[in-house]
Design a protein around this motif. Sequence first.
Motif, PDB file in Angstrom:
ATOM      1  N   LYS A   1       1.249  -1.233  -0.237  1.00 51.36           N
ATOM      2  CA  LYS A   1       0.213   0.212   0.070  1.00 51.36           C
ATOM      3  C   LYS A   1       1.251   1.334   0.167  1.00 51.36           C
ATOM      4  CE  LYS A   1      -4.410   2.360   2.558  1.00 51.36           C
ATOM      5  NZ  LYS A   1      -5.167   2.039   3.467  1.00 51.36           N
ATOM      6  N   SER A   2       1.961   0.994   1.241  1.00 53.63           N
ATOM      7  CA  SER A   2       2.990   2.378   0.749  1.00 53.63           C
ATOM      8  C   SER A   2       3.878   2.301   0.652  1.00 53.63           C
ATOM      9  CB  SER A   2       2.815   2.742   2.592  1.00 53.63           C
ATOM     10  OG  SER A   2       3.404   2.004   3.069  1.00 53.63           O
ATOM     11  N   MET A   3       4.023   1.482  -0.011  1.00 54.30           N
ATOM     12  CA  MET A   3       5.394   1.572  -0.953  1.00 54.30           C
ATOM     13  C   MET A   3       6.294   2.271  -1.892  1.00 54.30           C
ATOM     14  SD  MET A   3       5.793  -2.266  -2.535  1.00 54.30           S
ATOM     15  CE  MET A   3       7.492  -2.246  -3.466  1.00 54.30           C
ATOM     16  N   PRO A   4       5.079   2.960  -2.400  1.00 55.65           N
ATOM     17  CA  PRO A   4       4.806   4.432  -3.046  1.00 55.65           C
ATOM     18  C   PRO A   4       6.414   5.481  -2.682  1.00 55.65           C
ATOM     19  CG  PRO A   4       3.528   3.564  -4.352  1.00 55.65           C
ATOM     20  CD  PRO A   4       3.767   2.539  -2.727  1.00 55.65           C
ATOM     21  N   SER A   5       5.767   5.296  -1.261  1.00 53.39           N
ATOM     22  CA  SER A   5       6.434   6.366  -0.123  1.00 53.39           C
ATOM     23  C   SER A   5       7.005   6.254   0.595  1.00 53.39           C
ATOM     24  CB  SER A   5       5.025   7.340   0.428  1.00 53.39           C
ATOM     25  OG  SER A   5       4.093   6.651   1.146  1.00 53.39           O
ATOM     26  N   ASP A   6       7.553   4.817   1.083  1.00 53.35           N
ATOM     27  CA  ASP A   6       8.142   4.093   1.672  1.00 53.35           C
ATOM     28  C   ASP A   6       9.428   3.460   1.395  1.00 53.35           C
ATOM     29  OD1 ASP A   6       8.926   3.173   4.286  1.00 53.35           O
ATOM     30  OD2 ASP A   6       6.969   2.992   4.970  1.00 53.35           O
ATOM     31  N   ALA A   7      10.435   4.167   1.425  1.00 55.44           N
ATOM     32  CA  ALA A   7      11.850   3.583   1.293  1.00 55.44           C
ATOM     33  C   ALA A   7      12.256   2.004   1.750  1.00 55.44           C
ATOM     34  CB  ALA A   7      12.777   4.786   1.557  1.00 55.44           C
ATOM     35  N   LYS A   8      11.231   2.045   2.801  1.00 56.36           N
ATOM     36  CA  LYS A   8      12.287   0.975   3.762  1.00 56.36           C
ATOM     37  C   LYS A   8      10.754  -0.408   3.421  1.00 56.36           C
ATOM     38  CE  LYS A   8      11.633   2.540   7.464  1.00 56.36           C
ATOM     39  NZ  LYS A   8      11.364   3.312   9.260  1.00 56.36           N
ATOM     40  N   LYS A   9      10.064   0.674   2.631  1.00 52.01           N
ATOM     41  CA  LYS A   9       8.798  -0.746   3.002  1.00 52.01           C
ATOM     42  C   LYS A   9       9.655  -1.711   1.322  1.00 52.01           C
ATOM     43  CE  LYS A   9       5.346  -0.054   5.507  1.00 52.01           C
ATOM     44  NZ  LYS A   9       3.868  -0.037   5.528  1.00 52.01           N
TER      45      LYS A   9
ATOM     46  N   VAL B   1      -2.574  -4.492  -4.709  1.00 45.84           N
ATOM     47  CA  VAL B   1      -2.324  -3.161  -5.874  1.00 45.84           C
ATOM     48  C   VAL B   1      -3.360  -2.355  -5.768  1.00 45.84           C
ATOM     49  CG1 VAL B   1      -1.044  -2.396  -7.675  1.00 45.84           C
ATOM     50  CG2 VAL B   1      -0.420  -4.656  -6.371  1.00 45.84           C
ATOM     51  N   GLU B   2      -3.358  -1.082  -5.920  1.00 46.81           N
ATOM     52  CA  GLU B   2      -4.625  -1.038  -5.974  1.00 46.81           C
ATOM     53  C   GLU B   2      -4.530   0.114  -7.193  1.00 46.81           C
ATOM     54  OE1 GLU B   2      -6.416   0.124  -2.519  1.00 46.81           O
ATOM     55  OE2 GLU B   2      -7.021  -1.333  -2.216  1.00 46.81           O
ATOM     56  N   THR B   3      -2.956   1.244  -7.173  1.00 45.19           N
ATOM     57  CA  THR B   3      -2.906   1.990  -8.082  1.00 45.19           C
ATOM     58  C   THR B   3      -1.669   1.717  -8.680  1.00 45.19           C
ATOM     59  OG1 THR B   3      -0.808   3.522  -6.675  1.00 45.19           O
ATOM     60  CG2 THR B   3      -3.210   3.587  -6.474  1.00 45.19           C
ATOM     61  N   VAL B   4      -0.970   2.970 -10.139  1.00 38.30           N
ATOM     62  CA  VAL B   4      -0.484   2.767 -10.862  1.00 38.30           C
ATOM     63  C   VAL B   4       1.234   2.862 -10.683  1.00 38.30           C
ATOM     64  CG1 VAL B   4       0.745   3.830 -13.038  1.00 38.30           C
ATOM     65  CG2 VAL B   4      -2.133   3.569 -12.525  1.00 38.30           C
ATOM     66  N   GLU B   5       1.230   3.811  -9.373  1.00 32.61           N
ATOM     67  CA  GLU B   5       2.276   3.885  -8.541  1.00 32.61           C
ATOM     68  C   GLU B   5       2.909   2.942  -7.902  1.00 32.61           C
ATOM     69  OE1 GLU B   5       1.038   8.238  -9.539  1.00 32.61           O
ATOM     70  OE2 GLU B   5      -0.516   6.028  -8.145  1.00 32.61           O
ATOM     71  N   GLN B   6       2.031   2.147  -7.394  1.00 31.58           N
ATOM     72  CA  GLN B   6       1.765   1.061  -5.996  1.00 31.58           C
ATOM     73  C   GLN B   6       1.908  -0.260  -7.408  1.00 31.58           C
ATOM     74  OE1 GLN B   6      -1.083   0.106  -4.133  1.00 31.58           O
ATOM     75  NE2 GLN B   6      -1.250   1.573  -2.983  1.00 31.58           N
ATOM     76  N   LEU B   7       1.985  -0.353  -8.184  1.00 27.71           N
ATOM     77  CA  LEU B   7       1.933  -1.047  -9.428  1.00 27.71           C
ATOM     78  C   LEU B   7       3.599  -1.235 -10.247  1.00 27.71           C
ATOM     79  CD1 LEU B   7       2.020  -3.511 -11.961  1.00 27.71           C
ATOM     80  CD2 LEU B   7       0.706  -1.737 -13.462  1.00 27.71           C
ATOM     81  N   ILE B   8       4.344  -0.100 -10.461  1.00 31.05           N
ATOM     82  CA  ILE B   8       5.488   0.976 -10.719  1.00 31.05           C
ATOM     83  C   ILE B   8       6.352   0.119  -9.592  1.00 31.05           C
ATOM     84  CG2 ILE B   8       7.181   1.873 -11.513  1.00 31.05           C
ATOM     85  CD1 ILE B   8       4.587   3.832 -13.066  1.00 31.05           C
ATOM     86  N   CYS B   9       5.561  -0.094  -8.473  1.00 30.66           N
ATOM     87  CA  CYS B   9       7.007  -0.303  -7.459  1.00 30.66           C
ATOM     88  C   CYS B   9       7.538  -1.543  -7.425  1.00 30.66           C
ATOM     89  CB  CYS B   9       6.763   0.150  -5.992  1.00 30.66           C
ATOM     90  SG  CYS B   9       6.950   1.994  -5.863  1.00 30.66           S
ATOM     91  N   CYS B  10       6.368  -2.417  -7.417  1.00 31.59           N
ATOM     92  CA  CYS B  10       6.557  -3.930  -7.096  1.00 31.59           C
ATOM     93  C   CYS B  10       6.766  -5.022  -8.660  1.00 31.59           C
ATOM     94  CB  CYS B  10       4.903  -4.372  -7.487  1.00 31.59           C
ATOM     95  SG  CYS B  10       3.420  -3.967  -5.932  1.00 31.59           S
ATOM     96  N   ARG B  11       6.954  -3.757  -9.795  1.00 30.99           N
ATOM     97  CA  ARG B  11       7.339  -4.464 -10.910  1.00 30.99           C
ATOM     98  C   ARG B  11       8.679  -3.571 -10.637  1.00 30.99           C
ATOM     99  NH1 ARG B  11       3.793  -3.672 -15.937  1.00 30.99           N
ATOM    100  NH2 ARG B  11       4.349  -1.217 -15.451  1.00 30.99           N
ATOM    101  N   GLU B  12       9.525  -2.732 -10.177  1.00 33.33           N
ATOM    102  CA  GLU B  12      10.886  -3.210  -9.608  1.00 33.33           C
ATOM    103  C   GLU B  12      11.716  -3.260  -8.942  1.00 33.33           C
ATOM    104  OE1 GLU B  12      10.715   2.008  -9.251  1.00 33.33           O
ATOM    105  OE2 GLU B  12      10.732   1.811 -10.773  1.00 33.33           O
ATOM    106  N   ALA B  13      10.246  -4.283  -7.828  1.00 37.50           N
ATOM    107  CA  ALA B  13      11.096  -4.448  -7.306  1.00 37.50           C
ATOM    108  C   ALA B  13      10.978  -6.215  -7.147  1.00 37.50           C
ATOM    109  CB  ALA B  13      10.421  -5.006  -5.674  1.00 37.50           C
ATOM    110  N   ASN B  14      10.980  -6.009  -8.867  1.00 38.83           N
ATOM    111  CA  ASN B  14      10.644  -7.562  -9.264  1.00 38.83           C
ATOM    112  C   ASN B  14       9.581  -8.922  -9.670  1.00 38.83           C
ATOM    113  OD1 ASN B  14      13.170  -7.493 -11.065  1.00 38.83           O
ATOM    114  ND2 ASN B  14      14.127  -7.556  -9.697  1.00 38.83           N
TER     115      ASN B  14
END
Length: 592
Positions: A191-199, A222-235
């Motif tokens: 949920k807060s991956m886009p704004s939380d570097a530790k997560k 996954v509910e937002t495009v920003e979360q999707l991008i973070c998940c993809r960048e985390a592989n």
Amino acid sequence: MRDELPIWLHNFDSEQFLRDVNHHLVVALQPIVEANTGVVVAHEALMRGFDDLGFPDPGALLDGAAARKRLFEVDCCVIAKAIAARARFPKAEGGALFLNLDGRNLQHWRALRTFLELRCEQLGLSAQDLCIELSEAHQPLAPEAFEEAVRGLRAAGLQIAIDDFGTGVSGMQMLYQAAPDFIKIDKFFIKSMPSDAKKRLLVGSIVDLAHTLGSRVIAEGVETVEQLICCREANCDLIQGYLIARPATDPSELATGYAERVHAGAAAAESGESLMIEKFIEEVPTLQENTPLAVLFDQLTVNPGRNVYPVLDRDGLPRGAVRESDVKPLLHSPFGRDLARNRSIGMTIGDFVRPIPTLESSTPIAQRLELIADHAEDGVVVTKALRYLGYMSSGSLLKLANEVRLQQAAAQNPLTRLPGNNAIAGFLERCRQHDSLPRLVAYIDIDHFKAFNDRYGFEMGDRAILILASILKSLERDHAAFVGHIGGDDFFLGAEGAACDALDKIMQTIGARFRHVAESLYSPEDRAAGFIEARARDGTQTRFPLLSCTVAALRLEPGYRPQTTLALTTRLTALKSLARQQKASLQMEACV
């Protein structure tokens, strides 16, 4: 527990309770898709109708069933409805069906396995179409009993997933014992991956660990495009959540693919690393889980130097590998080959499959290679969009690692180890295309660097460059920024999505942070004077202030798409010149 039940249940007949459960409960299916393509890989069955029975959530209903000694029957009721819904899909669609199992029912794994096999046979499905989700909640079994239960379910062909990974205290123990096919990362992290570097760091670490152990990773919620991008960048391999699709009780409402949803996050194009991996893939026979063990014995005889064989399910998805060492006692026993060929015994490859590290060809591989190096004595299975692509032995893996290191050395700045101009150009092109998100690009250089370098020498000049690089790297670590080194004392900073808002404020502090640290490079006399004397470019002796830096930044608002990346760099250069003229440490402009 009695006081927590709905009032109507306090003195209610258990059989009537089961009849009402069967009448009111329905199953909704939610797609699980590949993170880069949107192809549907599976659906999770979710309980609906519990509120009609007076329960606030599925967990409360299951607790109520447990209080009435009917928990296993309720779980089976939901599972039966889910399998029936899955059977309504065309044969080539739908993928696997993920079934949530209450941990208190795992002790009844033999009865569950029999029930699932019968239901699948009745509806024309296979146990391989099902994946059992286990969680830490209500997990009463001792470690040995837990492992036995998981082995028993897996022996029937069922896949295993760990649900809500990362939210409990014994998740790592379950990961070790279950050797799951899938790990589902809880939405608490997503949920807060886009704004939380530790997560972001934690999710990336979980993904790396899972891939090293041969498991695939599903990002839940996954509910937002920003979360999707973070998940993809985390592989993360797979995505599930409202951004893709809401759960549907009618399977006809579900699509066979959701490419337009995942492409809203603009998947990265195939990299040169992917093509590099394919050069090292070896031709190795693959085996199916249900292949008779005798076939493996024949392969070992024909190929005496080959001791690892990848194992796939019927859809071409990797399930692990079988090693010669695991079947060697049987292979060399007096009656081993006869036993393997005895159809009444029914020994198959699936009885000897163990996990093997995986390497997804479409994701950055440098860090993955470091992580799997100590666990790849049997080689790795290479996948592309989760499908089996090939096998790579430990020797080929070593050659690949050497080539990756050589490419990294060529692409990075040798002083700062930051990405160079090719990576910067790639980021700018991505920013140009991702016009559904806010984006930020910035040009940063050190003021009065030549005079300082002439006065104090190139070693001190390098130290000044490294100071600025260190400050910028902290932004990369803490705020998901992209940092590149253009060359000399010139740097690049970029961000997409939610990270832009944080960098808007932080960029105002870069100059002050750099000036404060760079002062330590001067002699006490020059520091006290606040300037140095050196020759300007025209040869005249000139006073130069102490080192500082200038930041020229463009914020690209959603909907804005420049014609070319050259248009961006030209505009940044003009902004930097304007900042110099106005003696401003930060010059920012918005593009709408």
